[in-house]
Design an enzyme around this catalytic site. Structure first.
Site, PDB file in Angstrom:
ATOM      1  N   CYS A   6      39.557   8.065  38.437  1.00 36.16           N
ATOM      2  CA  CYS A   6      38.288   7.590  37.897  1.00 36.16           C
ATOM      3  C   CYS A   6      38.299   6.100  37.558  1.00 36.16           C
ATOM      4  O   CYS A   6      39.310   5.542  37.160  1.00 36.16           O
ATOM      5  CB  CYS A   6      37.950   8.377  36.638  1.00 36.16           C
ATOM      6  SG  CYS A   6      37.839  10.159  36.926  1.00 36.16           S
ATOM      7  N   ARG A  49      34.182   9.043  39.839  1.00 40.38           N
ATOM      8  CA  ARG A  49      34.977  10.180  39.388  1.00 40.38           C
ATOM      9  C   ARG A  49      35.879  10.761  40.463  1.00 40.38           C
ATOM     10  O   ARG A  49      35.459  10.970  41.600  1.00 40.38           O
ATOM     11  CB  ARG A  49      34.061  11.301  38.888  1.00 40.38           C
ATOM     12  CG  ARG A  49      34.850  12.476  38.293  1.00 40.38           C
ATOM     13  CD  ARG A  49      33.949  13.634  37.944  1.00 40.38           C
ATOM     14  NE  ARG A  49      34.707  14.706  37.323  1.00 40.38           N
ATOM     15  CZ  ARG A  49      34.461  16.002  37.489  1.00 40.38           C
ATOM     16  NH1 ARG A  49      33.443  16.390  38.234  1.00 40.38           N
ATOM     17  NH2 ARG A  49      35.206  16.904  36.894  1.00 40.38           N
ATOM     18  N   ILE A  52      39.625  16.310  38.554  1.00 43.96           N
ATOM     19  CA  ILE A  52      40.920  16.955  38.310  1.00 43.96           C
ATOM     20  C   ILE A  52      40.757  18.114  37.340  1.00 43.96           C
ATOM     21  O   ILE A  52      41.235  19.208  37.573  1.00 43.96           O
ATOM     22  CB  ILE A  52      41.933  15.921  37.772  1.00 43.96           C
ATOM     23  CG1 ILE A  52      42.256  14.901  38.883  1.00 43.96           C
ATOM     24  CG2 ILE A  52      43.207  16.612  37.296  1.00 43.96           C
ATOM     25  CD1 ILE A  52      43.180  13.794  38.455  1.00 43.96           C
ATOM     26  N   ASN A  74      38.004   7.156  31.790  1.00 47.36           N
ATOM     27  CA  ASN A  74      39.021   7.196  32.832  1.00 47.36           C
ATOM     28  C   ASN A  74      40.311   7.649  32.178  1.00 47.36           C
ATOM     29  O   ASN A  74      40.736   7.065  31.178  1.00 47.36           O
ATOM     30  CB  ASN A  74      39.189   5.800  33.454  1.00 47.36           C
ATOM     31  CG  ASN A  74      40.395   5.710  34.369  1.00 47.36           C
ATOM     32  OD1 ASN A  74      40.800   6.692  34.977  1.00 47.36           O
ATOM     33  ND2 ASN A  74      40.971   4.528  34.461  1.00 47.36           N
ATOM     34  N   GLU A  76      43.133  11.006  30.948  1.00 45.85           N
ATOM     35  CA  GLU A  76      43.292  12.408  30.551  1.00 45.85           C
ATOM     36  C   GLU A  76      43.535  12.481  29.048  1.00 45.85           C
ATOM     37  O   GLU A  76      44.320  11.695  28.498  1.00 45.85           O
ATOM     38  CB  GLU A  76      44.480  13.055  31.274  1.00 45.85           C
ATOM     39  CG  GLU A  76      44.358  13.112  32.782  1.00 45.85           C
ATOM     40  CD  GLU A  76      43.359  14.151  33.265  1.00 45.85           C
ATOM     41  OE1 GLU A  76      43.006  15.048  32.475  1.00 45.85           O
ATOM     42  OE2 GLU A  76      42.950  14.063  34.430  1.00 45.85           O
ATOM     43  N   ASP A  97      38.273  17.550  30.018  1.00 41.26           N
ATOM     44  CA  ASP A  97      39.022  17.046  28.868  1.00 41.26           C
ATOM     45  C   ASP A  97      38.320  15.829  28.246  1.00 41.26           C
ATOM     46  O   ASP A  97      38.450  15.581  27.050  1.00 41.26           O
ATOM     47  CB  ASP A  97      40.450  16.682  29.279  1.00 41.26           C
ATOM     48  CG  ASP A  97      40.493  15.640  30.378  1.00 41.26           C
ATOM     49  OD1 ASP A  97      40.103  15.967  31.509  1.00 41.26           O
ATOM     50  OD2 ASP A  97      40.888  14.494  30.114  1.00 41.26           O
ATOM     51  N   GLY A 340      58.531   8.751  36.360  1.00 40.23           N
ATOM     52  CA  GLY A 340      59.546   8.517  35.327  1.00 40.23           C
ATOM     53  C   GLY A 340      59.381   7.213  34.580  1.00 40.23           C
ATOM     54  O   GLY A 340      60.324   6.761  33.911  1.00 40.23           O
TER      55      GLY A 340
END
Length: 502
Positions: A6, A49, A52, A74, A76, A97, A340
């Site tokens: 997004c 968008r 997800i 934008n 999570e 979310d 990571g």
């Protein structure tokens, strides 16, 4: 189609709707699935968008039932279920979310930002027309702003802004919110003040099982929190310690939930990264994919990599080239990947942490804190842009707030090297038995080195550099990267830019 996660655009003040739409169109690659906008008074919000969470119901701008308060976001919000439970599930109309951020702001105003755990950049307008923009505490998700000409503009990428506005563009500071009435206000720190300075206790290698257990559990929890997705999720597996640990935890989670775990590795055919990633994937039984990069691939991708990351830093560009190739491949198979990022800054993984003034524990601690706070300028920018260039959302479990708090509360002496004590030994010991010993004890290689991209790019750009002139070669190589970056923003062809740098 070029796609990415997004993207948001916002404008406050003297609104030019045509300009706002042009800005939004320039980041269309960040969200191929849907677009939306709202214009109210002197505020305009726009959204591209990538679906997800709640693929069918998460259209943005998100609005409360009366339609007067709206939000574009934008990123999570990992604790969105907890927020729903706290505020009342009956308030929510979608499974997105991002709706948790909307209701947190509706209930608490700007103070609601402190409820949010995750990575986000957002813009919000309340029922009275008051505007608010905010960015997560680490700056995992990008946000830029430009103030001048009677308006304030916000966008997810530098390229979105008009050439006339680019001299005004700045990175919006992480952990801050802004409103026309209240100005810039900090609501969260990248590193909680209470973890500084670390308390002193013992030396590297002298830790008990409880500390190892705490490190292991907080990382496991962070990885599992980032496995939420209504679409495919995988892991970028370089074969290094950090991505291998993330993969090991994700593999256990995937097995419990009876879902596949795709892993993705990239490098030259004979690169150490490909070989090490293969060992990890076979050990864990993942659905493994390899992108075998050729020297020609690396050189051809270079201009796109500089353009994507909007940066010319030597190490960022070298790692961005294989990252971009990997993202292009992975995006055809999943929508989200874990990486990571952040482990080296938290557990002193880079060789530069173990020389000179940083041999003093207090200096090392201060440097680690500085580097974590500055990640949004460097590694996180590369991580976001290379994945988002192809419709991937990258999640960074090592940079979970609880992981940061624990890691930086560990005495810096525990992160120092010595005879028989390699870098990140604490992290290696915490996951003993989770990975093959050859991976647990594999030495640190930067991604650009381990994948082979560094040698290929240096050879291509510096064909006459001698082995004894590495310093000069590196400077010349970065000049070439700068020329490509300059070309992107001034409309010069990449070929001409490289000629100019020479």
């Amino acid at each position: 189609m070029r796609r990415t996660v997004c993207g948001i655009v916002a404008a406050v003040g003297d609104i030019d709707v045509r300009l706002c739409r042009e800005i939004l169109n320039r980041i269309e690659h960040r969200g191929p699935d849907d677009t939306g906008e709202v214009h109210r008074g002197d505020v305009w919000l726009g959204h591209q968008r990538l679906s997800i969470m709640d693929v069918d119901g998460g259209h943005q701008p998100l609005a409360e039932p009366g339609g007067k308060s709206c939000l574009v976001a934008n990123g999570e919000i990992y604790n969105h279920r907890q927020i729903r439970a706290e505020l009342g599930p009956e308030l929510f109309r979608t499974g997105s979310d991002s709706e948790a951020a909307l209701h947190a702001l509706l209930v608490d105003g700007p103070a609601g930002l402190t409820r949010l755990r995750g990575m986000f950049a957002l813009a919000y307008i309340d029922e009275k027309g008051a505007f608010l923009a905010a960015r997560d505490s680490l700056g995992v998700k990008p946000l830029y702003w430009a103030r001048g000409n009677g308006r304030t503009l916000f966008a997810s990428e530098l390229r979105a802004f008009d050439p006339a506005d680019r001299p005004l563009v700045e990175s919006f500071p992480p952990g801050c919110c802004w409103s026309p009435q209240g100005g810039l206000v900090r609501f969260a720190d990248a590193v909680p003040p209470r973890v500084r300075p670390a308390r002193r206790a013992g030396k590297a290698g002298q830790w008990d099982e409880q500390l190892l257990k705490s490190v292991r559990e907080v990382i496991v929890s962070a990885v599992e929190a980032r496995m939420m997705s209504d679409v495919g999720i995988g892991v970028f597996l370089s074969g290094g310690l950090d991505s291998a640990i993330v993969t090991a935890v994700a593999a256990k989670y995937a097995e419990r939930n009876r879902q596949p775990l795709p892993t993705f590795a990239v490098g030259l055919a004979d690169s150490s990264d490909l070989a090490a990633a293969r060992v990890v994937a076979e050990h864990l039984g993942t659905e493994h994919h390899e992108v075998v990069m050729t020297p020609e691939d690396a050189v051809a991708t270079l201009p796109s990599a500089v353009r994507a990351i909007e940066h010319f830093d030597l190490h960022l560009v070298r790692s961005a080239v294989p990252n971009l190739l990997l993202a292009e491949y992975a995006a055809k198979r999943v929508r989200t990947v874990l990486t990571g990022e952040g482990a080296d800054e938290l557990f002193a993984g880079y060789p530069s942490y173990h020389v000179g003034p940083l041999l003093d524990p207090d200096a090392l601690q201060a440097e680690l804190v500085r580097d974590v706070e500055g990640l949004h300028h460097l590694n996180l920018q590369r991580c976001d842009r290379t994945t988002m260039a192809y419709g991937l959302e990258a999640r960074v479990p090592f940079l979970d707030r609880d992981v940061i708090e624990l890691a930086l509360s560990i005495p810096p002496e525990h992160k120092m090297i010595g005879p028989g004590i390699e870098e990140k030994k604490l992290l290696r010991d915490a996951f003993s038995g989770w990975l093959p010993e050859e991976i647990l004890r594999r030495g640190k290689l930067q991604f650009g080195h381990g994948s082979g991209a560094k040698d290929v790019l240096t050879a291509a750009l510096m064909p006459t550099a001698s082995d004894g002139a590495a310093g000069t070669g590196a400077l010349d190589e970065e000049a070439a990267f700068y020329a490509l970056w300059h070309a992107e923003f001034d409309g010069i062809s990449p070929e001409r830019a490289l000629e100019w740098s020479a």
